[in-house]
Design a protein around this motif. Sequence first.
Motif, PDB file in Angstrom:
ATOM      1  N   SER A 181       0.822  -1.227   0.000  1.00  0.00           N
ATOM      2  CA  SER A 181       0.000   0.000   0.000  1.00  0.00           C
ATOM      3  C   SER A 181       0.853   1.272   0.000  1.00  0.00           C
ATOM      4  CB  SER A 181      -0.960   0.021   1.204  1.00  0.00           C
ATOM      5  OG  SER A 181      -1.827  -1.085   1.160  1.00  0.00           O
ATOM      6  N   ILE A 182       2.118   1.126  -0.368  1.00  0.00           N
ATOM      7  CA  ILE A 182       2.999   2.304  -0.453  1.00  0.00           C
ATOM      8  C   ILE A 182       2.753   2.983  -1.795  1.00  0.00           C
ATOM      9  CG2 ILE A 182       5.400   3.064  -0.583  1.00  0.00           C
ATOM     10  CD1 ILE A 182       6.111   0.754   1.284  1.00  0.00           C
ATOM     11  N   PRO A 183       2.585   4.306  -1.823  1.00  0.00           N
ATOM     12  CA  PRO A 183       2.311   5.005  -3.080  1.00  0.00           C
ATOM     13  C   PRO A 183       3.402   4.772  -4.113  1.00  0.00           C
ATOM     14  CG  PRO A 183       1.959   6.462  -1.203  1.00  0.00           C
ATOM     15  CD  PRO A 183       2.595   5.231  -0.669  1.00  0.00           C
ATOM     16  N   VAL A 184       2.995   4.752  -5.363  1.00  0.00           N
ATOM     17  CA  VAL A 184       3.937   4.530  -6.463  1.00  0.00           C
ATOM     18  C   VAL A 184       5.014   5.606  -6.469  1.00  0.00           C
ATOM     19  CG1 VAL A 184       4.146   4.550  -8.978  1.00  0.00           C
ATOM     20  CG2 VAL A 184       2.284   3.279  -7.884  1.00  0.00           C
ATOM     21  N   ALA A 185       4.642   6.849  -6.150  1.00  0.00           N
ATOM     22  CA  ALA A 185       5.624   7.939  -6.155  1.00  0.00           C
ATOM     23  C   ALA A 185       6.768   7.664  -5.188  1.00  0.00           C
ATOM     24  CB  ALA A 185       4.943   9.259  -5.797  1.00  0.00           C
ATOM     25  N   ALA A 186       6.451   7.100  -4.024  1.00  0.00           N
ATOM     26  CA  ALA A 186       7.495   6.771  -3.054  1.00  0.00           C
ATOM     27  C   ALA A 186       8.380   5.653  -3.580  1.00  0.00           C
ATOM     28  CB  ALA A 186       6.877   6.385  -1.723  1.00  0.00           C
ATOM     29  N   LEU A 187       7.759   4.660  -4.243  1.00  0.00           N
ATOM     30  CA  LEU A 187       8.540   3.560  -4.798  1.00  0.00           C
ATOM     31  C   LEU A 187       9.451   4.045  -5.917  1.00  0.00           C
ATOM     32  CD1 LEU A 187       5.751   0.814  -4.968  1.00  0.00           C
ATOM     33  CD2 LEU A 187       7.572   1.022  -3.269  1.00  0.00           C
ATOM     34  N   ARG A 188       9.047   5.095  -6.599  1.00  0.00           N
ATOM     35  CA  ARG A 188       9.839   5.606  -7.720  1.00  0.00           C
ATOM     36  C   ARG A 188      10.909   6.600  -7.283  1.00  0.00           C
ATOM     37  NH1 ARG A 188       5.069   6.492 -12.321  1.00  0.00           N
ATOM     38  NH2 ARG A 188       4.604   4.254 -12.588  1.00  0.00           N
ATOM     39  N   GLY A 189      11.015   6.841  -5.984  1.00  0.00           N
ATOM     40  CA  GLY A 189      12.117   7.659  -5.491  1.00  0.00           C
ATOM     41  C   GLY A 189      11.801   9.103  -5.194  1.00  0.00           C
ATOM     42  N   SER A 190      10.513   9.474  -5.172  1.00  0.00           N
ATOM     43  CA  SER A 190      10.180  10.849  -4.778  1.00  0.00           C
ATOM     44  C   SER A 190      10.664  11.096  -3.362  1.00  0.00           C
ATOM     45  CB  SER A 190       8.666  11.078  -4.848  1.00  0.00           C
ATOM     46  OG  SER A 190       8.213  11.009  -6.175  1.00  0.00           O
ATOM     47  N   PRO A 191      11.097  12.332  -3.055  1.00  0.00           N
ATOM     48  CA  PRO A 191      11.558  12.621  -1.687  1.00  0.00           C
ATOM     49  C   PRO A 191      10.490  12.230  -0.668  1.00  0.00           C
ATOM     50  CG  PRO A 191      12.059  14.462  -3.146  1.00  0.00           C
ATOM     51  CD  PRO A 191      11.207  13.508  -3.932  1.00  0.00           C
ATOM     52  N   LEU A 192      10.903  11.528   0.361  1.00  0.00           N
ATOM     53  CA  LEU A 192       9.933  11.052   1.354  1.00  0.00           C
ATOM     54  C   LEU A 192       9.299  12.186   2.136  1.00  0.00           C
ATOM     55  CD1 LEU A 192      11.737   7.837   2.647  1.00  0.00           C
ATOM     56  CD2 LEU A 192       9.982   8.068   0.888  1.00  0.00           C
ATOM     57  N   THR A 193       9.941  13.364   2.132  1.00  0.00           N
ATOM     58  CA  THR A 193       9.356  14.518   2.820  1.00  0.00           C
ATOM     59  C   THR A 193       8.074  14.985   2.156  1.00  0.00           C
ATOM     60  OG1 THR A 193      10.859  15.916   1.529  1.00  0.00           O
ATOM     61  CG2 THR A 193      11.543  15.354   3.762  1.00  0.00           C
ATOM     62  N   GLN A 194       7.815  14.502   0.915  1.00  0.00           N
ATOM     63  CA  GLN A 194       6.569  14.880   0.246  1.00  0.00           C
ATOM     64  C   GLN A 194       5.364  14.157   0.846  1.00  0.00           C
ATOM     65  OE1 GLN A 194       6.905  14.241  -3.977  1.00  0.00           O
ATOM     66  NE2 GLN A 194       8.580  15.711  -4.232  1.00  0.00           N
ATOM     67  N   PHE A 195       5.635  13.127   1.644  1.00  0.00           N
ATOM     68  CA  PHE A 195       4.542  12.350   2.242  1.00  0.00           C
ATOM     69  C   PHE A 195       4.413  12.738   3.708  1.00  0.00           C
ATOM     70  CE2 PHE A 195       6.537  10.025  -1.181  1.00  0.00           C
ATOM     71  CZ  PHE A 195       5.458   9.711  -1.998  1.00  0.00           C
ATOM     72  N   SER A 196       3.194  12.863   4.174  1.00  0.00           N
ATOM     73  CA  SER A 196       2.950  13.316   5.539  1.00  0.00           C
ATOM     74  C   SER A 196       3.521  12.335   6.550  1.00  0.00           C
ATOM     75  CB  SER A 196       1.453  13.494   5.788  1.00  0.00           C
ATOM     76  OG  SER A 196       0.810  12.230   5.854  1.00  0.00           O
ATOM     77  N   VAL A 197       3.697  12.826   7.764  1.00  0.00           N
ATOM     78  CA  VAL A 197       4.204  11.981   8.836  1.00  0.00           C
ATOM     79  C   VAL A 197       3.264  10.800   9.059  1.00  0.00           C
ATOM     80  CG1 VAL A 197       4.676  11.882  11.320  1.00  0.00           C
ATOM     81  CG2 VAL A 197       5.475  13.829   9.973  1.00  0.00           C
TER      82      VAL A 197
END
Length: 1443
Positions: A181-197
């Motif tokens: 259930s991890i967003p595709v953007a995170a899997l593709r290497g987007s900075p993790l700071t873009q995702f909320s705590v």
Amino acid sequence: MRLLQCNNQGGFNITKDLDGSHAIPSYAVLSHTWGTDTDEVTFEDLTNGTGSEKPGYAKIRFCGEQAKQDGLQYFWVDTACIDKTNKAELSHAINSMFRWYHNATRCYVYMSDVSSSTREPSKEEASTPKWEPQFRQSRWFTRGWTLQELLAPDLVEFFSQEGTRLGNKASLEQHIRASTSIPVAALRGSPLTQFSVNERLSWIQHRHTKHEEDKAYSLLGIFGVYISPVYGEGTSGAFKRLMDEIDRLSRCIQDLRLTDPRDDKKRIEDTKGGLLKDSYRWILSNADFQQWRDGEQSRLLWIKGDPGKGKTMLLCGIIDELQSFKAKPDLLAFFFCQATDSRINNATAVLRGLLYMLVEQQPSLVAHIQKKHDHAGKALFEDANAWVALTDVFTNVLQDPNLSNTWLIVDGLDECIDGMSKLLEFVTQQAVSSRVKWVLSSRNWPDIEEQLEGVGHKVRLSLELNAQSVSTAVNVFIEQRVSRLAREKRYNDKIRADVQAHLAANSNDTFLWVALVCQNLEKVPQRNVMKKLSAFPPGLDSLYERMMQQLNSLDDADLCKQILASVAIVYRPITLDELAVLVRMPEDVADPETIREIVGLCGSYLTVRNDTVYFVHQSAKDFLFAKAFYQVFPCGSQAVHHSLFLTSLQILSKTLRRDMYSLKVLGCPIEQVEQPSPDPLAASRYSCAYWADHLCTSSASHAACLLDGGAVEMFLRTKFLYWLEALSLCKDMSKGLVSIAKLNKLAKETAGAVALGQLVQDAHRFIAFHKSAIENSPLQAYASALLFSPSGSLIRRLFKDEEPTWITIKPAMLDGWSACLQTLEGHESSVASVVFSHDSTWLASASRDSTIKIWDVSSGTCKQTLKGHDDEVATAVFSHDSTQLASVSIDAVKVWDLNSGACLQTKDPGDRAHSVAFSHDSTRLAAACTDTVRIWGLTSGTSNQTLKAYAYTVAFSHDSTRLVTAGGSQIYVWDLSSGACIQTLGTDGWTYMVALSHDSTQLAAPSDETVKIWDLSSGACKHTLEGHDNRVTSVAFSHDSTRLASASWDNTIKVWNPSSGGGACEQTLQGHSDDVYSVAFSHDSTRLASASRDNTIKIWDLGSGVHKQPIKGHIKSIRALAFSHDSIWLASASDDNTIKIWNLSSGACEQTLKGHSKEVSGVDFSYGSNQLASASSDGVIKIWDLSSGACELSLEGYKFSDTYVWLVRFSHDSSRVATASPDRNVKIWNLSSGACEHTLNHGEYVWTACFSHDSTQLASAGTHNNNTVKVWNLNSGKCELTLHAHTNWNGTKLSAVAFSCDSTRLASASSDGMVNVWDLGSGACVHTVDTGLCSGACVHTIDTGQDVGKIWFDITGLHLRTDIGTIALATLPVSSPSAISGSQHVRYLGGGVSTDGTWITYENKNVLWLPSEYRPCCSAVSGNTVGIAVGFGRVWICEFHPD
């Protein structure tokens, strides 16, 4: 970090620890699920050559073989490369793991529960590999540590238990997404700071770890935080610490972020039509660029070129190329300076932007910022010391051993308006790091080239010298822009070709020219293109001229030129709201969109970003002043300044009022103020800060507004206080002080401005004295600022109706202003010395908090804090050219550069150092080092002379040929050419320092409580100045040698006339509440600065020659205060041997009781309020009749025992008094007979005592080792109860005790701010009468936050009254014990004093800020009445009667 290395024998070896000094080679990592502890190969196994028989060895062998196939010699496996027996190493590994995975070239996921064994698939299975269901359900997706192993590496490859490659993170993305259930953007290497705590926390929710704490620890890298693992703290404890660190990091990053340079880059590219690769690719083959990029020695590349040559877009291209070129772990940070944007046109902003990008890429670096941010908060990045603090942080970041190779790029140095020189200096200092490479760009400015000369191994790249490459790039840009025009405007091939040819022929290889012409063509119909095109002349200036001609033809030409004129001369970029009022837009031009449209008509000179108006380029502004001045400023720029001044005054007069933001609470701190929407100050913020600047810059022919009764006087008379509130809300108080100072000077120079001059002078004193109060709490302009201004102040009289009506008894004030101009606060400890720069614009203060602060004298703001000393700083002095400062602490002498704040030299004094001095030719530096004097040459930095003398102070003669040293009782004068002592002067006492008159004919030095002045030509002592009551610590001659100032431990400064017969004292300056350590004259001899143990610096006005005598009070410090029990009187006891009785209704002193021969240390009223008891160091207790003021009784039981009495207390029936002294006894006196009834041996020093309300018991509080309270039976004289009240920690002493009215409870207070309330009614207490071992039960422990000197219960027993306020006991929970923290939980009723002594409070809320001169050395509170004694003998009273 250790790695495993494949060897030629098919095996592998483990490397040594690769710390920051070793380059880490490319490597692969293994991600796997652990078996049992006995299954896995450990670090110990590998070092012992064992473990090959374990099941886990196959995974290690697989990883090594796969790495070798992929061309990698090194690999890393967690089980084998971490020594888990070493707790420090384990902690470091846990916190570094994410970074290690991120930096890996490849990550191999070994899935032990997924098989790729083949069988013939059915038709239904043909398109689905057999292993996919196993893959989606793999245990690997359920483990906590594998989360970061999935997210951190760029390339993650999955392998089955057979070692077969199943795919990678990209090809298996949908399966991974379904399993995690991890967003595709995170899997593709987007900075993790873009995702909320919360979103990141949800990723671990269904995962498990062997140790429960690891569920939190496995998230450290995902959040970029560091905590030491504490196994055993449990899940909740680990997550609490994790969340605390996340919050701490979030606040720090949020405060650091001024702008995101990545957003600036995108904005710039979008504004300029996008980045074309072909327009910058030429630089990639340029030899100079390649030398910088590839050479080990070349650390700095400077790209320089004329305006419009495309430097910014070139750097955008370089950034993109470096993103691809750099190694994976390398860091890349950049910043774009823009002169027209106040956010990003200063040196501090550059460092903030670069740091922000660095910590985003390598979060561990934030630790260097957090060290300072934890103490300073957002002020670290914004206050006067931001540059100094950030350079220190940045230096530490670049020296971090874990810092990856780093590329730093700064565009537009010439557009760094504020601090370019210090930024360049900092870059040149840092350009020596072997791990950092810099790119800078700027115009061809000689001063930039001069500063960069000091950088070794730099590369210059001139765009003018690469004209052919630039020309090719411009043609590519032209082709792109014309293609877009052709599409949008539907050009045919001929028009397109003609436009492209014309642009190529006339651009002069200038990108900006092309961009501006194309911007104009966007508005031209196709049919008129060729006609308009020929009207655009070549060259930027010619184009700007053409734009001006077009503007002149508009219907709104005059309005457009007014806008251009205003935007050109304002002191900062203005918003559309501000522009609308400053230019006086027509009534039909009111809404923002219409205003934006009008701005758009101003040719292509201006642009609007975020509702703020900027010049499109610095060259556009330069053109208006150089080539179009008389078109834009037909009456001159001074006329525009005057127009802006008048308009500003009108808008301020119209909009300013009390409480603009509806704060309502007088003590509301500025940091809690939230800007309302809409903001009532939106249109007037600029006017608030700069109206006076425009007036001062406008022509003298517009002086009518300065005449008496003119616009300025009317504004100050009606709006001055509201203006100060607005300045505070806008955080511009320092600017307001500078503005009033300028106005004061202007009024003095204007004939016919007598009344205005008086008003402005009073306003200047008002804002200077009350700046801190209003700056910190805007509404204190109507409270503290008015109440603590002289009764004769013009501002106070004009705004009398604004004073708080509910404060019925107000501090008695002088009629006129005292000599104290301003108090500077900021040091955390005593200020040891103070000195003016030689142009009197700066003031330096050296403190025992180990810092030196540099203050702007005109605004009172701290511009720099110099940190570097490890001990107390004793002295700081300016060089005579004011470019450097020297400071001395016990073990170091430092020389600082005042431009950058950098420490240039640190010198070892060789012995304990005390003071330092520059020679007047600034070539030498001398330091007093106890038994020697060291003299260094400033050019060489080496010590070239040592004088043998016992010295605490040094001073050069003004011709730099002689040196004066002093220590003990001797003063020596040395000839510096020979090193010989040529004169010796003796004093009668200890001498800490000396001062030479500026003609070097006189010398002054303290001698105990006196000052001696010698004639140096004869060596004769001319004068001995007497008048101080304690040791004199500092002396200073004025620069015209007509006055001498002395500072003393008696809290005063005296100003003497050394040329008069006996050296007459002209002034005694009072205001410091503690010892004064240092004095210094300004170089115009009109001001004096003083430094004190009370942590403040004061600036005194000596120019008027008028000295206001202080309000009548004690002439020495006050030891104690006491209210009468009927709340009519206040008594004060003083070191001047007297007691004063003050009337609470009027605040006046009604009686002065004299009779003691030494200091009066304590006073107490009888409960009938008709008598007063006093205790003194003379060993006598006196009982006074208050109706007559006569002494009724003197108790002299201590008089002949050579001791003193520090405590006296009446019994409730007024028949007895209790006294205490250092003999550790309490004496009980019968007032009828004068006899001592009991001597109670407490066994410790007794600081306080009290009678029970039936007068049958006494409680005494002892302080030495045990801090006990004893309860005595006054009939028998025996101790009934011992309470072990407070821990004697760090000198804590018991300071007050009190019985409740029913004698069932006892309260005790200590100097650490703790108050205990005890239950005395238990049966166990009776049992203690014989043993003295048991104590009553403590039912409350209250932390007041400050020393409590007196406590008592009210008659109801529900309230505990103290000398700082009344505590409501009913609001406190009953427990044993229960710690209640400070004002957060303790509820005070009525009046009180804040824990730091800076506020009078009412009902727990701050209501009245206390200037430093009015803060308590001791206080007393009775209901709504507060009595304050200050350090120089004053007593003042404040009474509240709220609605």
